[in-house]
Design an enzyme around this catalytic site. Sequence first.
Site, PDB file in Angstrom:
ATOM      1  N   CYS A   8       0.739  -1.230  -0.037  1.00 37.01           N
ATOM      2  CA  CYS A   8       0.106   0.031  -0.016  1.00 37.01           C
ATOM      3  C   CYS A   8       0.780   1.421   0.212  1.00 37.01           C
ATOM      4  CB  CYS A   8      -0.934  -0.037   1.028  1.00 37.01           C
ATOM      5  SG  CYS A   8      -1.930   1.430   1.541  1.00 37.01           S
ATOM      6  N   PRO A   9       0.714   2.314  -0.742  1.00 38.47           N
ATOM      7  CA  PRO A   9      -0.609   2.387  -1.769  1.00 38.47           C
ATOM      8  C   PRO A   9      -0.210   2.233  -3.074  1.00 38.47           C
ATOM      9  CG  PRO A   9       0.202   4.439  -1.361  1.00 38.47           C
ATOM     10  CD  PRO A   9       1.127   3.446  -0.643  1.00 38.47           C
TER      11      PRO A   9
END
Lengths: 79, 158
Positions: A17-18
Amino acid sequence: MAEHAADKVQDSIGQACPMPIVHMAKAMRAMAGGQVLEVQADDEGAHADIRSWCEQTGNEFLGEENAGSFFKYWVRKKA
Amino acid sequence: MADRNGTTIILLSGDFDKVFAAFILASASASAGQETTIFFTFWGLKAIQKGNLTGKGLMGRMIGLLNRGGLQRLNPSKFSFGGMGRWMFKKMMAAKGVTSLQELRQACLDLGVHFLACKMSMDVMEIRREDLIPEVEDVVGAATATKNAAASSVQYFI
C-alpha cells in the site's frame, strides 16, 4: 470467477500500500473508456482497496481471481 | 469551489512515520481523482527541504544543524535511538515491499498533488525558498491553507 480479457496488465506483485492503487490510477489515466485493466497483486490490502477505489472513482470492478501466490483483479474504465 | 471534492493535508510533523502517512494518504486520494494539497508547516518543512544546511543568524543556523531537513534525515516519532530506528524501519519496510519515502513523494508529484510551504515557519526557521525542492508550487500563509481546506471535502492534520 471467469477471467476477463484485459487490454493492459499491471504487475503489482510485491508492492505494498498504496503503490498498487497509485500504479492502477496512472495506468487507467492512459487508457480509453471501456478498456479493461488487469491488476496482479499479492498485497492483502489491495483486496479491499481496489474495490474502494472503483467505488470512489466510478470505474467498474469486474471481479477477481485467486491465482495462487497472487490475485488478479479486473477493472473497466468508465466511459 | 462549488463542488467540495478535494483533500487537504496539513503536515506539521517532520517525523518519518507521520510524513509517511501524509504521502500515503495524498497519493491514495490523488489516485482516486481528488484534487489534493499538502500544506507543509513547521517541522513538516523537512519533508520538502533539499537537505542543505540552512539559517542565517546564530539560532537559525543552530536549528538548521540540529533539525536538518531532507527526506533521508527524518527520524521516527518512536524508537529513534539516534538514527538506529530510522535504519531499522527502512530495512523492515523494504523487506515488506513498502515504497520508500522518496518514491512516495515522487508518486504524489506525478499524480499532481500540490505542495505548498508555510511562509511563517520558513521565516522563523530561516529556511529560504531555495532550500526547498523546486516542485513546491508556492509559499503561502494560513489563509491559503484554510481556503483550500474549506474547499475540500476531506481534511487531515498530521
